[in-house]
Design a protein around this motif. Structure first.
Motif, PDB file in Angstrom:
ATOM      1  N   ALA A  29       0.840  -1.211   0.000  1.00 40.63           N
ATOM      2  CA  ALA A  29       0.000   0.000   0.000  1.00 40.63           C
ATOM      3  C   ALA A  29       0.865   1.248   0.000  1.00 40.63           C
ATOM      4  O   ALA A  29       0.559   2.229  -0.685  1.00 40.63           O
ATOM      5  CB  ALA A  29      -0.937  -0.010   1.204  1.00 40.63           C
ATOM      6  N   ASP A  30       1.965   1.203   0.735  1.00 39.22           N
ATOM      7  CA  ASP A  30       2.870   2.347   0.789  1.00 39.22           C
ATOM      8  C   ASP A  30       3.560   2.566  -0.555  1.00 39.22           C
ATOM      9  O   ASP A  30       3.603   3.686  -1.063  1.00 39.22           O
ATOM     10  CB  ASP A  30       3.906   2.127   1.895  1.00 39.22           C
ATOM     11  CG  ASP A  30       4.768   3.341   2.124  1.00 39.22           C
ATOM     12  OD1 ASP A  30       4.212   4.456   2.254  1.00 39.22           O
ATOM     13  OD2 ASP A  30       6.013   3.182   2.184  1.00 39.22           O
ATOM     14  N   GLU A  32       2.560   1.645  -3.489  1.00 39.88           N
ATOM     15  CA  GLU A  32       1.572   2.042  -4.493  1.00 39.88           C
ATOM     16  C   GLU A  32       0.810   3.316  -4.129  1.00 39.88           C
ATOM     17  O   GLU A  32      -0.065   3.745  -4.874  1.00 39.88           O
ATOM     18  CB  GLU A  32       0.576   0.895  -4.720  1.00 39.88           C
ATOM     19  CG  GLU A  32       1.194  -0.302  -5.397  1.00 39.88           C
ATOM     20  CD  GLU A  32       1.674   0.013  -6.808  1.00 39.88           C
ATOM     21  OE1 GLU A  32       0.853   0.422  -7.643  1.00 39.88           O
ATOM     22  OE2 GLU A  32       2.885  -0.152  -7.064  1.00 39.88           O
ATOM     23  N   LYS A  33       1.128   3.878  -2.977  1.00 39.54           N
ATOM     24  CA  LYS A  33       0.484   5.122  -2.511  1.00 39.54           C
ATOM     25  C   LYS A  33      -1.047   4.998  -2.513  1.00 39.54           C
ATOM     26  O   LYS A  33      -1.765   5.854  -3.022  1.00 39.54           O
ATOM     27  CB  LYS A  33       0.940   6.308  -3.345  1.00 39.54           C
ATOM     28  CG  LYS A  33       2.429   6.569  -3.208  1.00 39.54           C
ATOM     29  CD  LYS A  33       2.886   7.702  -4.068  1.00 39.54           C
ATOM     30  CE  LYS A  33       4.352   8.021  -3.961  1.00 39.54           C
ATOM     31  NZ  LYS A  33       5.314   7.041  -3.708  1.00 39.54           N
ATOM     32  N   VAL A  34      -1.509   3.894  -1.911  1.00 42.88           N
ATOM     33  CA  VAL A  34      -2.940   3.625  -1.830  1.00 42.88           C
ATOM     34  C   VAL A  34      -3.558   4.520  -0.765  1.00 42.88           C
ATOM     35  O   VAL A  34      -3.023   4.643   0.340  1.00 42.88           O
ATOM     36  CB  VAL A  34      -3.190   2.133  -1.491  1.00 42.88           C
ATOM     37  CG1 VAL A  34      -4.656   1.860  -1.249  1.00 42.88           C
ATOM     38  CG2 VAL A  34      -2.648   1.259  -2.603  1.00 42.88           C
ATOM     39  N   ASP A  35      -4.680   5.135  -1.084  1.00 45.54           N
ATOM     40  CA  ASP A  35      -5.411   5.967  -0.140  1.00 45.54           C
ATOM     41  C   ASP A  35      -5.866   5.107   1.040  1.00 45.54           C
ATOM     42  O   ASP A  35      -6.274   3.958   0.857  1.00 45.54           O
ATOM     43  CB  ASP A  35      -6.621   6.592  -0.844  1.00 45.54           C
ATOM     44  CG  ASP A  35      -7.352   7.568   0.033  1.00 45.54           C
ATOM     45  OD1 ASP A  35      -8.403   7.187   0.568  1.00 45.54           O
ATOM     46  OD2 ASP A  35      -6.859   8.699   0.201  1.00 45.54           O
ATOM     47  N   VAL A  36      -5.799   5.661   2.225  1.00 42.49           N
ATOM     48  CA  VAL A  36      -6.161   4.929   3.448  1.00 42.49           C
ATOM     49  C   VAL A  36      -7.553   4.306   3.341  1.00 42.49           C
ATOM     50  O   VAL A  36      -7.779   3.188   3.806  1.00 42.49           O
ATOM     51  CB  VAL A  36      -6.072   5.864   4.677  1.00 42.49           C
ATOM     52  CG1 VAL A  36      -6.590   5.172   5.921  1.00 42.49           C
ATOM     53  CG2 VAL A  36      -4.646   6.336   4.885  1.00 42.49           C
ATOM     54  N   SER A  37      -8.468   4.972   2.707  1.00 44.98           N
ATOM     55  CA  SER A  37      -9.839   4.469   2.594  1.00 44.98           C
ATOM     56  C   SER A  37      -9.936   3.229   1.688  1.00 44.98           C
ATOM     57  O   SER A  37     -10.947   2.539   1.691  1.00 44.98           O
ATOM     58  CB  SER A  37     -10.770   5.559   2.064  1.00 44.98           C
ATOM     59  OG  SER A  37     -10.429   5.903   0.743  1.00 44.98           O
ATOM     60  N   ARG A  38      -8.872   2.926   0.950  1.00 45.27           N
ATOM     61  CA  ARG A  38      -8.904   1.792   0.016  1.00 45.27           C
ATOM     62  C   ARG A  38      -7.982   0.645   0.420  1.00 45.27           C
ATOM     63  O   ARG A  38      -7.840  -0.326  -0.303  1.00 45.27           O
ATOM     64  CB  ARG A  38      -8.523   2.278  -1.380  1.00 45.27           C
ATOM     65  CG  ARG A  38      -9.515   3.332  -1.898  1.00 45.27           C
ATOM     66  CD  ARG A  38      -9.401   3.602  -3.360  1.00 45.27           C
ATOM     67  NE  ARG A  38      -9.723   2.395  -4.098  1.00 45.27           N
ATOM     68  CZ  ARG A  38      -9.059   2.014  -5.191  1.00 45.27           C
ATOM     69  NH1 ARG A  38      -8.091   2.729  -5.663  1.00 45.27           N
ATOM     70  NH2 ARG A  38      -9.406   0.910  -5.825  1.00 45.27           N
ATOM     71  N   ILE A  39      -7.358   0.747   1.602  1.00 44.39           N
ATOM     72  CA  ILE A  39      -6.402  -0.278   2.017  1.00 44.39           C
ATOM     73  C   ILE A  39      -7.071  -1.638   2.192  1.00 44.39           C
ATOM     74  O   ILE A  39      -6.528  -2.658   1.770  1.00 44.39           O
ATOM     75  CB  ILE A  39      -5.639   0.151   3.281  1.00 44.39           C
ATOM     76  CG1 ILE A  39      -4.641   1.254   2.907  1.00 44.39           C
ATOM     77  CG2 ILE A  39      -4.907  -1.032   3.917  1.00 44.39           C
ATOM     78  CD1 ILE A  39      -3.829   1.792   4.043  1.00 44.39           C
TER      79      ILE A  39
END
Length: 76
Positions: A29-30, A32-39
């Motif tokens: 997630a880090d 790919e810079k995934v938004d917290v709401s989509r983890i």
């Protein structure tokens, strides 16, 4: 995200030592810079790919892979 990309990220995050599944998901997630709401959503995708890598013998697992904080994976 394509399966091959996820597999590459998983294999980069996992070595011969046991790693918590939640940690592997966090690393990806880090990167790919995934938004917290989509983890959680992304975590399910990573979990599915982990299961494939386990079934093919590339990774091994301890615990129930569906319980991210209570299971671990490593390369075989």
């Amino acid at each position: 995200m394509e399966n091959s990309r996820i597999d590459t990220l998983i294999l980069a995050a996992v070595d011969g030592n046991w790693s918590k599944v939640a940690r592997v998901i966090g690393i990806i997630a880090d990167v790919e810079k995934v938004d917290v709401s989509r983890i959680d959503e992304m975590g399910l995708v990573v979990q599915a790919r982990l299961e494939v890598l386990i079934q093919t013998g590339i990774l091994e697992v301890q615990g129930n892979i569906q319980k991210w904080r209570h299971s671990e994976v490593r390369r075989t």
